[in-house]
Write a protein that holds these residues in place. Structure first.
Motif, PDB file in Angstrom:
ATOM      1  N   ARG A  23       0.829  -1.210   0.000  1.00  0.00           N
ATOM      2  CA  ARG A  23       0.000   0.000   0.000  1.00  0.00           C
ATOM      3  C   ARG A  23       0.860   1.255   0.000  1.00  0.00           C
ATOM      4  N   MET A  24       1.986   1.214   0.767  1.00  0.00           N
ATOM      5  CA  MET A  24       2.876   2.374   0.812  1.00  0.00           C
ATOM      6  C   MET A  24       3.489   2.633  -0.566  1.00  0.00           C
ATOM      7  N   TYR A  25       3.975   1.536  -1.229  1.00  0.00           N
ATOM      8  CA  TYR A  25       4.541   1.701  -2.570  1.00  0.00           C
ATOM      9  C   TYR A  25       3.513   2.304  -3.518  1.00  0.00           C
ATOM     10  N   ARG A  26       2.298   1.814  -3.392  1.00  0.00           N
ATOM     11  CA  ARG A  26       1.237   2.306  -4.283  1.00  0.00           C
ATOM     12  C   ARG A  26       0.998   3.790  -4.082  1.00  0.00           C
ATOM     13  N   TYR A  27       0.955   4.240  -2.813  1.00  0.00           N
ATOM     14  CA  TYR A  27       0.696   5.657  -2.550  1.00  0.00           C
ATOM     15  C   TYR A  27       1.863   6.523  -2.993  1.00  0.00           C
ATOM     16  N   VAL A  28       3.106   6.021  -2.808  1.00  0.00           N
ATOM     17  CA  VAL A  28       4.276   6.807  -3.241  1.00  0.00           C
ATOM     18  C   VAL A  28       4.267   6.990  -4.756  1.00  0.00           C
ATOM     19  N   LEU A  29       3.996   5.891  -5.479  1.00  0.00           N
ATOM     20  CA  LEU A  29       3.960   5.994  -6.940  1.00  0.00           C
ATOM     21  C   LEU A  29       2.805   6.882  -7.402  1.00  0.00           C
ATOM     22  N   LEU A  30       1.676   6.777  -6.714  1.00  0.00           N
ATOM     23  CA  LEU A  30       0.537   7.637  -7.052  1.00  0.00           C
ATOM     24  C   LEU A  30       0.876   9.099  -6.815  1.00  0.00           C
ATOM     25  N   LEU A  31       1.611   9.368  -5.727  1.00  0.00           N
ATOM     26  CA  LEU A  31       2.019  10.746  -5.428  1.00  0.00           C
ATOM     27  C   LEU A  31       2.929  11.286  -6.514  1.00  0.00           C
ATOM     28  N   CYS A  32       3.882  10.455  -6.986  1.00  0.00           N
ATOM     29  CA  CYS A  32       4.791  10.890  -8.059  1.00  0.00           C
ATOM     30  C   CYS A  32       4.013  11.202  -9.331  1.00  0.00           C
ATOM     31  N   ALA A  33       3.068  10.316  -9.684  1.00  0.00           N
ATOM     32  CA  ALA A  33       2.279  10.543 -10.896  1.00  0.00           C
ATOM     33  C   ALA A  33       1.437  11.804 -10.756  1.00  0.00           C
ATOM     34  N   ALA A  34       0.821  11.986  -9.586  1.00  0.00           N
ATOM     35  CA  ALA A  34      -0.018  13.170  -9.372  1.00  0.00           C
ATOM     36  C   ALA A  34       0.804  14.443  -9.398  1.00  0.00           C
ATOM     37  N   ALA A  35       2.042  14.378  -8.854  1.00  0.00           N
ATOM     38  CA  ALA A  35       2.899  15.568  -8.839  1.00  0.00           C
ATOM     39  C   ALA A  35       3.268  15.990 -10.257  1.00  0.00           C
ATOM     40  N   SER A  36       3.580  15.019 -11.117  1.00  0.00           N
ATOM     41  CA  SER A  36       3.942  15.366 -12.500  1.00  0.00           C
ATOM     42  C   SER A  36       2.759  15.994 -13.230  1.00  0.00           C
ATOM     43  N   ILE A  37       1.564  15.447 -12.996  1.00  0.00           N
ATOM     44  CA  ILE A  37       0.377  16.009 -13.643  1.00  0.00           C
ATOM     45  C   ILE A  37       0.080  17.396 -13.092  1.00  0.00           C
ATOM     46  N   LEU A  38       0.252  17.569 -11.780  1.00  0.00           N
ATOM     47  CA  LEU A  38      -0.014  18.865 -11.164  1.00  0.00           C
ATOM     48  C   LEU A  38       0.924  19.938 -11.700  1.00  0.00           C
ATOM     49  N   VAL A  39       2.206  19.586 -11.837  1.00  0.00           N
ATOM     50  CA  VAL A  39       3.175  20.556 -12.363  1.00  0.00           C
ATOM     51  C   VAL A  39       2.815  20.943 -13.796  1.00  0.00           C
ATOM     52  N   THR A  40       2.448  19.943 -14.614  1.00  0.00           N
ATOM     53  CA  THR A  40       2.085  20.228 -16.004  1.00  0.00           C
ATOM     54  C   THR A  40       0.867  21.135 -16.080  1.00  0.00           C
ATOM     55  N   VAL A  41      -0.160  20.798 -15.293  1.00  0.00           N
ATOM     56  CA  VAL A  41      -1.384  21.618 -15.306  1.00  0.00           C
ATOM     57  C   VAL A  41      -1.093  23.026 -14.815  1.00  0.00           C
ATOM     58  N   SER A  42      -0.240  23.155 -13.799  1.00  0.00           N
ATOM     59  CA  SER A  42       0.092  24.476 -13.262  1.00  0.00           C
ATOM     60  C   SER A  42       0.795  25.334 -14.309  1.00  0.00           C
ATOM     61  N   ILE A  43       1.726  24.717 -15.050  1.00  0.00           N
ATOM     62  CA  ILE A  43       2.429  25.465 -16.102  1.00  0.00           C
ATOM     63  C   ILE A  43       1.448  25.947 -17.163  1.00  0.00           C
ATOM     64  N   VAL A  44       0.540  25.062 -17.570  1.00  0.00           N
ATOM     65  CA  VAL A  44      -0.428  25.441 -18.610  1.00  0.00           C
ATOM     66  C   VAL A  44      -1.348  26.553 -18.111  1.00  0.00           C
ATOM     67  N   VAL A  45      -1.799  26.450 -16.859  1.00  0.00           N
ATOM     68  CA  VAL A  45      -2.704  27.470 -16.312  1.00  0.00           C
ATOM     69  C   VAL A  45      -2.016  28.825 -16.236  1.00  0.00           C
ATOM     70  N   LEU A  46      -0.774  28.843 -15.728  1.00  0.00           N
ATOM     71  CA  LEU A  46      -0.047  30.104 -15.629  1.00  0.00           C
ATOM     72  C   LEU A  46       0.248  30.678 -17.007  1.00  0.00           C
ATOM     73  N   LEU A  47       0.572  29.799 -17.954  1.00  0.00           N
ATOM     74  CA  LEU A  47       0.822  30.249 -19.333  1.00  0.00           C
ATOM     75  C   LEU A  47      -0.437  30.863 -19.923  1.00  0.00           C
ATOM     76  N   ALA A  48      -1.555  30.202 -19.728  1.00  0.00           N
ATOM     77  CA  ALA A  48      -2.815  30.697 -20.283  1.00  0.00           C
ATOM     78  C   ALA A  48      -3.250  31.981 -19.595  1.00  0.00           C
ATOM     79  N   ARG A  49      -3.004  32.101 -18.285  1.00  0.00           N
ATOM     80  CA  ARG A  49      -3.427  33.307 -17.560  1.00  0.00           C
ATOM     81  C   ARG A  49      -2.760  34.550 -18.114  1.00  0.00           C
TER      82      ARG A  49
END
Length: 310
Positions: free
Chosen positions: A22-48
């Motif tokens: 379960r810990m491995y699963r949450y760590v990997l999920l956190l890494c995937a979510a962080a990459s998506i969050l960074v990408t979305v943040s860049i796009v939002v700031l660029l669009a703003r």
């Protein structure tokens, strides 16, 4: 004293293994979510910031304007888009056939020993800093073109495009070679069983069967060429210019300013207005949309051909 080495602890409690999983699963999920969050943040700031620009400049004037003059607050995208597309087309003409030919040799003709030497050597090209390509274009390629009689200016789009093409050859050849190597040998054997030669099997069986991977390499390489910055900044010049459709060949010998080079110029200027600064994000958003559409096209092409040959 016993010399036996301890074996794996097969008596650990199943509940402990489940907790670790379960810990491995949450760590990997956190890494995937962080990459998506960074990408979305860049796009939002660029669009703003791009939206801020478009509240001050009519989008129609921006996308259809034929002049880009920061000093006069005139922002027309077409001259920059012309330079970007010109670099992309010329580099594609150089890189795509060369990269596929290299991939065919590595996949179908080269021995294992030769492949182990040539493929890493080819991929070293991808590790060279792009500013080095730009300097090489300015110092060596342009004088060479002048020596053979071409009327190129000091800063010209042809030298920059040649080096961009050389830069993306490893991407095309490596991805295409991987796609060809993954073609089942049973298809090759079927071709040989029909009496085909090695060249006929390669061009008639292997290349069509690997078409999805080859097209994907094309699109990814073109996306890389569109976004290339340092080579065009150093070798292509800094003058926004519209294509001269009455004399297409003359376009190759003149300097242009692609979109990425314009962004560098704006960002490095000693003083720039707020409008000029926000134009950075409008140009960047346009580049992002173009690259995003190319990637979507690549995925659709790959999916279509993959379904045909699976």
């Amino acid at each position: 004293m016993s010399t036996e080495t301890p074996g794996p602890n097969i008596t650990s409690r199943p509940s402990g293994r489940a907790a670790r999983e379960r810990m491995y699963r949450y760590v990997l999920l956190l890494c995937a979510a962080a990459s998506i969050l960074v990408t979305v943040s860049i796009v939002v700031l660029l669009a703003r910031d791009a939206i801020t620009f478009f509240t001050l400049v009519n989008p129609v004037d921006f996308f259809t304007g034929t002049e880009f003059l920061i000093s006069r607050n005139v922002y027309g995208l077409l001259p920059l888009l012309s330079g970007t597309l010109l670099v992309t087309v010329i580099s594609a003409v150089i890189a795509l056939p060369t990269g596929v030919a290299a991939a065919v040799y590595l996949s179908e003709y080269a021995s294992d020993q030769m492949r182990s030497v040539l493929k890493p050597g080819l991929e070293i090209l991808a590790g060279i800093p792009t500013v080095v390509y730009g300097i090489f274009a300015l110092v060596y390629v342009t004088p060479f073109l002048q020596t053979i009689g071409l009327p190129v200016n000091t800063f010209n789009i042809l030298s920059a495009s040649i080096m961009v093409g050389i830069m993306i050859i490893p991407m095309v050849s490596s991805l295409s070679e991987d796609a060809m190597s993954s073609v089942p040998d049973s298809l090759r054997q079927a071709g040989y069983g029909m009496g085909a030669t090695k060249f006929e099997v390669t061009t008639g069986v292997v290349v069509p069967a690997a078409a999805s991977g080859i097209f994907s390499s094309f699109i990814l390489a073109l996306s890389r060429a569109i976004g290339e910055t340092m080579i065009v900044v150093v070798a292509a010049g800094s003058r926004p210019r519209m294509l001269n459709l009455s004399d297409p060949l003359a376009n190759l010998f003149q300097g242009y300013q692609p979109m990425t080079a314009a962004m560098v110029q704006i960002n490095s200027a000693d003083s720039v207005s707020q409008l000029g600064f926000t134009s950075l994000f409008a140009i960047g958003l346009t580049l992002f949309v173009i690259t995003f559409l190319l990637n979507l096209l690549s995925n659709r092409i790959a999916a279509r051909y993959r379904e045909e040959y699976e």
